[in-house]
Each structure stands twice: as C-alpha cells, then as structure tokens.
Write a protein that holds these residues in place. Structure first.
Motif, short mmCIF file in Angstrom:
data_model
loop_
_atom_site.label_atom_id
_atom_site.label_comp_id
_atom_site.label_asym_id
_atom_site.label_seq_id
_atom_site.Cartn_x
_atom_site.Cartn_y
_atom_site.Cartn_z
N LEU A 24 0.84 -1.21 0.00
CA LEU A 24 0.00 0.00 0.00
C LEU A 24 0.87 1.25 0.00
CD1 LEU A 24 -2.68 -1.01 2.67
CD2 LEU A 24 -2.95 -1.02 0.19
N GLU A 25 1.91 1.25 0.84
CA GLU A 25 2.77 2.43 0.96
C GLU A 25 3.68 2.59 -0.25
OE1 GLU A 25 4.68 2.28 4.81
OE2 GLU A 25 2.75 2.20 5.83
N GLU A 26 4.09 1.50 -0.86
CA GLU A 26 4.99 1.60 -2.02
C GLU A 26 4.26 2.03 -3.29
OE1 GLU A 26 7.78 -1.28 -4.81
OE2 GLU A 26 7.24 -1.95 -2.80
N HIS A 27 3.07 1.50 -3.51
CA HIS A 27 2.37 1.74 -4.77
C HIS A 27 1.33 2.85 -4.73
CE1 HIS A 27 4.01 -2.32 -5.30
NE2 HIS A 27 4.15 -1.94 -6.55
N GLY A 28 0.96 3.28 -3.56
CA GLY A 28 -0.14 4.23 -3.45
C GLY A 28 -1.45 3.49 -3.57
N PHE A 29 -2.38 3.82 -2.71
CA PHE A 29 -3.64 3.09 -2.70
C PHE A 29 -4.71 3.95 -2.03
CE2 PHE A 29 -6.62 -0.03 -0.90
CZ PHE A 29 -6.87 -0.79 -2.01
N PHE A 30 -5.80 4.15 -2.74
CA PHE A 30 -6.95 4.87 -2.20
C PHE A 30 -8.18 4.03 -2.49
CE2 PHE A 30 -4.03 8.34 -2.46
CZ PHE A 30 -4.40 9.19 -1.44
N GLU A 31 -8.97 3.80 -1.46
CA GLU A 31 -10.26 3.18 -1.68
C GLU A 31 -11.32 4.17 -1.26
OE1 GLU A 31 -9.83 -1.54 -1.98
OE2 GLU A 31 -10.94 -0.76 -0.29
N LYS A 32 -12.33 4.28 -2.11
CA LYS A 32 -13.42 5.22 -1.87
C LYS A 32 -14.74 4.48 -1.89
CE LYS A 32 -10.71 8.90 -3.87
NZ LYS A 32 -10.57 9.92 -4.90
N GLU A 33 -15.51 4.70 -0.86
CA GLU A 33 -16.83 4.11 -0.79
C GLU A 33 -17.73 4.83 -1.79
OE1 GLU A 33 -19.56 2.66 2.80
OE2 GLU A 33 -19.34 4.83 2.73
N ILE A 34 -18.43 4.05 -2.63
CA ILE A 34 -19.33 4.66 -3.61
C ILE A 34 -20.79 4.34 -3.34
CG2 ILE A 34 -17.57 4.81 -5.42
CD1 ILE A 34 -18.89 2.31 -6.73
N HIS A 35 -21.04 3.40 -2.44
CA HIS A 35 -22.42 3.05 -2.08
C HIS A 35 -22.40 2.27 -0.77
CE1 HIS A 35 -26.35 0.95 -2.35
NE2 HIS A 35 -26.71 2.06 -2.93
N ARG A 36 -23.46 2.41 0.00
CA ARG A 36 -23.53 1.71 1.28
C ARG A 36 -24.96 1.28 1.57
NH1 ARG A 36 -21.83 4.71 6.80
NH2 ARG A 36 -19.92 5.02 5.59
N LYS A 37 -25.10 0.04 2.07
CA LYS A 37 -26.36 -0.45 2.61
C LYS A 37 -26.09 -0.92 4.02
CE LYS A 37 -28.96 -1.59 -1.41
NZ LYS A 37 -30.04 -2.35 -1.94
N THR A 38 -26.85 -0.38 4.97
CA THR A 38 -26.64 -0.69 6.39
C THR A 38 -27.90 -1.32 6.97
OG1 THR A 38 -25.16 1.20 6.60
CG2 THR A 38 -26.05 0.29 8.64
N GLU A 39 -27.71 -2.40 7.72
CA GLU A 39 -28.80 -3.02 8.46
C GLU A 39 -28.36 -3.13 9.92
OE1 GLU A 39 -30.55 -6.48 6.79
OE2 GLU A 39 -30.42 -5.69 4.75
#
Length: 181
Positions: A104-119
């Motif tokens: 993750l630190e060497e290559h760069g990494f971003f994850e972004k939530e685009i949708h969520r369903k919560t129960e």
C-alpha cells in the motif's frame, strides 16, 4: 493462488475521508490516535477507508487502523484461485498490516466508498460497502471495484469492527446494480 490472495489483500477496503483527519506520522510512537472516530458507525467506516488510503511513499497510521478492530476481529478476502475454486483467507489486523502494508505504501492506494447499505439490530450492524480503488487520489479511473461486508458491534461506548469479508468485482461476478450508486 498466492497471487490472487496477494491482490485481494491489497484491494480490500474502501475508505473515504474522515471528517477529523487522522495525522499520519513516520513511526508508531508518533502516530496520533483519534479515539472519537469510533463513536458513530459512519465515522468508524470512514476512518477505516481513510487509514489505509494514501499516496505512494506515504506512511499509514497503523495504530489507528488497529484501534478500529475488536481484539478478535478478522479480515477475510475471498475470491477464486488459479483453478477457479472459491477460497477465503483469514487474517487478524496485524497480519493484514504485515502482508499488505508495504505494498500500500509503495504503490499508493486509495479506496473510496461509492455506495452503502446498512442493516442494524440492537447493538450489531452489517454494512455492505461498495468501493472503488485507485493508486492515487488524482486518478480519474479506478483499477478495481468490489464489496466489503463489514460486521460491527457497539458495546455502548464505541463501535468495534468485528469482521470484514470482501470480494472484488470480476467479469463473471459483476457488482449488482442494487449495490451501485
């Protein structure tokens, strides 16, 4: 199979921007721990995405990452191996950091939530969080998408991540429209 699980480990969790930015320092002793991020379900999920995301060369705040998880929590990537068989790998947060942190630190990494369903029921919650992954925050197109199945527990003081089970999208396993924005 080893390559598949390596990719699954690296692609796992989608994490947006936390309202209270967590400082990312060079050494664990210098890392700032924001204890308020676990007071709400929303901030816990946002902090999860934020803490693994960063540009190439940017250290992650692994102290904050570990703080989000219950002591017995598991991170579970799932997918097909080289023979087409479905497999899962069970890790605790420390194993995830050891296996995925350097990449993750060497290559760069971003994850972004685009949708969520919560129960929710009582003090437990299940969140289906659809994510897109990028190598840089400046990237316009994601290199991967998937779904995180996140189970959480509230002990009346804070939210704990109990498990995260995830799978990335493939041609034969596309994300259903009901889990997209």
């Amino acid at each position: 199979m080893k390559q598949l699980f390596t990719m699954l480990l690296l692609c796992g969790m989608a994490f947006g921007v936390n309202a209270q930015e967590v400082a990312k320092k060079d050494t664990p002793e210098e890392q700032v721990l924001d204890t308020t991020v676990v007071l709400t379900l929303d901030h816990t999920i946002k902090s999860l995405y934020d803490v693994i995301s960063g540009e190439s060369g940017e250290k992650r705040n692994w102290k904050q990452f570990k703080f989000l998880f219950h002591p017995n929590a598991k991170l579970i990537p799932g997918g097909r191996d080289d023979f087409g068989d479905y497999k899962v790998l069970y890790m605790d947060p420390k194993a995830y950091i050891k296996q995925s942190g350097p990449w993750l630190e060497e290559h760069g990494f971003f994850e972004k939530e685009i949708h969520r369903k919560t129960e929710m029921f009582g003090n437990m919650a299940h969140v289906f969080s659809t994510y897109e992954s990028f190598h840089s925050e400046a990237d316009e197109e994601s290199f991967m998408r998937g779904i995180n199945s996140i189970q959480l527990f509230n002990d009346s003081k804070r939210w704990w991540i109990i498990n995260i089970f995830w799978s990335q999208e493939t041609q034969i396993n596309p994300i259903p429209k009901s889990y997209l924005p």
